[in-house]
Design a protein around this motif. Structure first.
Motif, PDB file in Angstrom:
ATOM      1  N   ASP A 156       0.780  -1.101  -0.079  1.00  0.00           N
ATOM      2  CA  ASP A 156       0.027   0.018   0.022  1.00  0.00           C
ATOM      3  C   ASP A 156       0.857   1.353   0.194  1.00  0.00           C
ATOM      4  O   ASP A 156       0.268   2.375  -0.250  1.00  0.00           O
ATOM      5  CB  ASP A 156      -0.928   0.176   1.379  1.00  0.00           C
ATOM      6  N   VAL A 157       2.098   1.208   0.496  1.00  0.00           N
ATOM      7  CA  VAL A 157       2.631   2.281   0.663  1.00  0.00           C
ATOM      8  C   VAL A 157       3.214   2.938  -0.823  1.00  0.00           C
ATOM      9  O   VAL A 157       3.590   4.202  -0.835  1.00  0.00           O
ATOM     10  CB  VAL A 157       4.169   2.083   1.304  1.00  0.00           C
ATOM     11  N   PHE A 158       2.992   2.202  -1.764  1.00  0.00           N
ATOM     12  CA  PHE A 158       3.386   2.580  -3.062  1.00  0.00           C
ATOM     13  C   PHE A 158       2.106   3.332  -3.926  1.00  0.00           C
ATOM     14  O   PHE A 158       2.393   3.867  -4.788  1.00  0.00           O
ATOM     15  CB  PHE A 158       3.884   1.196  -4.134  1.00  0.00           C
ATOM     16  N   PHE A 159       1.112   3.283  -3.172  1.00  0.00           N
ATOM     17  CA  PHE A 159      -0.302   3.768  -4.183  1.00  0.00           C
ATOM     18  C   PHE A 159      -0.984   4.690  -2.915  1.00  0.00           C
ATOM     19  O   PHE A 159      -1.202   4.548  -1.986  1.00  0.00           O
ATOM     20  CB  PHE A 159      -0.934   2.703  -4.514  1.00  0.00           C
ATOM     21  N   ASP A 160      -1.366   5.939  -3.633  1.00  0.00           N
ATOM     22  CA  ASP A 160      -2.039   7.050  -3.012  1.00  0.00           C
ATOM     23  C   ASP A 160      -3.532   6.506  -2.812  1.00  0.00           C
ATOM     24  O   ASP A 160      -3.968   5.675  -3.848  1.00  0.00           O
ATOM     25  CB  ASP A 160      -2.022   8.161  -3.404  1.00  0.00           C
ATOM     26  N   GLU A 161      -4.475   6.977  -2.192  1.00  0.00           N
ATOM     27  CA  GLU A 161      -5.776   6.676  -2.248  1.00  0.00           C
ATOM     28  C   GLU A 161      -6.427   7.361  -3.496  1.00  0.00           C
ATOM     29  O   GLU A 161      -6.252   8.331  -3.852  1.00  0.00           O
ATOM     30  CB  GLU A 161      -6.538   7.409  -0.882  1.00  0.00           C
ATOM     31  N   VAL A 162      -7.388   6.740  -4.209  1.00  0.00           N
ATOM     32  CA  VAL A 162      -7.782   7.066  -5.419  1.00  0.00           C
ATOM     33  C   VAL A 162      -8.745   8.197  -5.153  1.00  0.00           C
ATOM     34  O   VAL A 162      -8.808   9.406  -5.737  1.00  0.00           O
ATOM     35  CB  VAL A 162      -8.584   5.796  -6.306  1.00  0.00           C
ATOM     36  N   THR A 163      -9.652   8.046  -4.137  1.00  0.00           N
ATOM     37  CA  THR A 163     -10.764   9.122  -3.671  1.00  0.00           C
ATOM     38  C   THR A 163      -9.933   9.896  -3.161  1.00  0.00           C
ATOM     39  O   THR A 163      -8.966   9.847  -2.014  1.00  0.00           O
ATOM     40  CB  THR A 163     -11.719   8.537  -2.957  1.00  0.00           C
ATOM     41  N   ALA A 164      -9.919  11.496  -3.383  1.00  0.00           N
ATOM     42  CA  ALA A 164      -9.428  12.587  -2.946  1.00  0.00           C
ATOM     43  C   ALA A 164     -10.270  13.483  -2.521  1.00  0.00           C
ATOM     44  O   ALA A 164     -11.517  13.572  -3.044  1.00  0.00           O
ATOM     45  CB  ALA A 164      -8.408  13.103  -3.799  1.00  0.00           C
ATOM     46  N   PRO A 165      -9.904  14.700  -1.709  1.00  0.00           N
ATOM     47  CA  PRO A 165     -10.819  15.842  -1.631  1.00  0.00           C
ATOM     48  C   PRO A 165     -11.238  16.474  -2.742  1.00  0.00           C
ATOM     49  O   PRO A 165     -10.605  16.343  -3.709  1.00  0.00           O
ATOM     50  CB  PRO A 165     -10.098  16.616  -0.715  1.00  0.00           C
ATOM     51  N   ARG A 166     -12.507  17.072  -2.875  1.00  0.00           N
ATOM     52  CA  ARG A 166     -13.133  17.586  -4.215  1.00  0.00           C
ATOM     53  C   ARG A 166     -12.106  18.612  -4.842  1.00  0.00           C
ATOM     54  O   ARG A 166     -11.897  18.611  -6.091  1.00  0.00           O
ATOM     55  CB  ARG A 166     -14.428  18.213  -3.685  1.00  0.00           C
ATOM     56  N   SER A 167     -11.113  19.442  -3.841  1.00  0.00           N
ATOM     57  CA  SER A 167     -10.319  20.573  -4.472  1.00  0.00           C
ATOM     58  C   SER A 167      -9.292  19.726  -5.406  1.00  0.00           C
ATOM     59  O   SER A 167      -8.743  20.453  -6.063  1.00  0.00           O
ATOM     60  CB  SER A 167      -9.910  21.250  -3.180  1.00  0.00           C
ATOM     61  N   GLU A 168      -8.808  18.441  -4.696  1.00  0.00           N
ATOM     62  CA  GLU A 168      -7.805  18.197  -5.531  1.00  0.00           C
ATOM     63  C   GLU A 168      -8.454  16.935  -6.807  1.00  0.00           C
ATOM     64  O   GLU A 168      -7.745  16.820  -7.876  1.00  0.00           O
ATOM     65  CB  GLU A 168      -7.006  17.122  -4.546  1.00  0.00           C
ATOM     66  N   ALA A 169      -9.494  16.584  -6.590  1.00  0.00           N
ATOM     67  CA  ALA A 169     -10.082  15.632  -7.580  1.00  0.00           C
ATOM     68  C   ALA A 169     -10.711  16.098  -8.516  1.00  0.00           C
ATOM     69  O   ALA A 169     -11.408  15.591  -9.483  1.00  0.00           O
ATOM     70  CB  ALA A 169     -10.938  14.440  -6.705  1.00  0.00           C
ATOM     71  N   ASP A 170     -11.292  17.611  -8.509  1.00  0.00           N
ATOM     72  CA  ASP A 170     -11.825  18.195  -9.506  1.00  0.00           C
ATOM     73  C   ASP A 170     -11.301  17.786 -10.913  1.00  0.00           C
ATOM     74  O   ASP A 170     -10.066  17.804 -11.224  1.00  0.00           O
ATOM     75  CB  ASP A 170     -11.654  19.873  -9.455  1.00  0.00           C
ATOM     76  N   ASP A 171     -12.206  17.230 -11.897  1.00  0.00           N
ATOM     77  CA  ASP A 171     -11.825  17.092 -13.028  1.00  0.00           C
ATOM     78  C   ASP A 171     -11.516  17.914 -13.831  1.00  0.00           C
ATOM     79  O   ASP A 171     -12.022  18.918 -13.812  1.00  0.00           O
ATOM     80  CB  ASP A 171     -12.610  15.960 -13.970  1.00  0.00           C
ATOM     81  N   ASP A 172     -10.295  17.921 -14.885  1.00  0.00           N
ATOM     82  CA  ASP A 172     -10.143  18.732 -15.548  1.00  0.00           C
ATOM     83  C   ASP A 172     -10.539  18.715 -16.886  1.00  0.00           C
ATOM     84  O   ASP A 172     -10.197  18.942 -18.053  1.00  0.00           O
ATOM     85  CB  ASP A 172      -8.430  19.070 -15.763  1.00  0.00           C
ATOM     86  N   GLU A 173     -11.849  17.898 -16.976  1.00  0.00           N
ATOM     87  CA  GLU A 173     -12.549  17.675 -18.312  1.00  0.00           C
ATOM     88  C   GLU A 173     -13.164  18.877 -18.743  1.00  0.00           C
ATOM     89  O   GLU A 173     -13.580  19.639 -18.154  1.00  0.00           O
ATOM     90  CB  GLU A 173     -13.502  16.670 -18.088  1.00  0.00           C
TER      91      GLU A 173
END
Length: 227
Positions: A204-221
């Protein structure tokens, strides 16, 4: 250990990849594993970096295509307004010459109410009616005005169509790159599990959590291409 999926925003995918690459390389220097393990970790980081670069390149191209679509969309809206203005002007002149009944038998609404190809077709029909109004001395000048704005409208629609196609193609290429990235990320995660079997904490130490706070996970779509 979480794995990004199709719905994971591109920017979050890039963040996850950057985290994993950093962890893979830092682990090799901090824990000094055997040379074969260190080489494997570097290979995994490089593979992930390559897939991420391809994704960011395609995402940037998609952003550019969506931005390039704005001007053609604006042009269609303005040309539509301009065409309506010209039609109203021609009708006033036809009324003054007593030719409105022949040239605009149903008024102007069937011409100015539609938008897009339907209005272009109506303008073309209007050109024909004006040309047929032989008793109207100013008919050729007014027909030329309608012809000019109809040609501009037609050109604007073609440009918008081409821009829409370009943005659609760019999105398809981006989506393909994202699928490849997701496959690569999952493969890297699987390789880490093989390197450190039964050691969940080390995996697990090699991978961050996929779900992040909204400010970080905002899509750049970018905004979806629209007519």
């Amino acid at each position: 250990m979480q794995i990004p999926v199709r719905s994971t925003p591109v920017q979050r995918c890039v963040s996850l990849s950057t985290f994993a690459q950093s962890a893979l390389r830092r682990y090799a220097t901090l824990f000094a594993p055997t040379p074969d393990v260190a080489a494997r970790l570097e290979s995994l980081a490089a593979t992930l970096a390559e897939a991420t670069d391809a994704l960011t390149t395609r995402q940037a191209a998609y952003h550019a295509a969506v931005l390039a679509l704005i001007a053609p969309r604006v042009e269609v809206k303005l040309i539509d307004l301009h065409a309506d203005t010209v039609v109203r002007s021609v009708k006033r002149i036809a009324e003054e010459a007593g030719a409105a009944g022949a040239v605009f038998p149903a008024g102007i609404q069937p011409i100015v109410k539609p938008v897009g190809a339907t209005e272009v077709a109506a303008l073309r029909t209007l050109e024909g009616r004006i040309a047929s109004a032989t008793a109207w001395r100013d008919r050729e000048a007014q027909r030329a005005r309608i012809e000019a704005v109809r040609a501009d409208y037609d050109r604007a629609l073609l440009n918008r169509r081409d821009a829409l196609a370009a943005s659609s193609d760019a999105r398809a290429l981006r989506d393909d790159a994202k699928e490849s990235f997701l496959d690569t990320y999952a493969a890297v995660a699987g390789a880490v599990r093989e390197l450190f079997p039964r050691d969940r904490q080390r995996q697990d130490v090699f991978f961050d959590e996929v779900t992040a706070p909204r400010s970080e996970a905002d899509d750049d779509e970018p905004d979806a291409p629209a007519a």
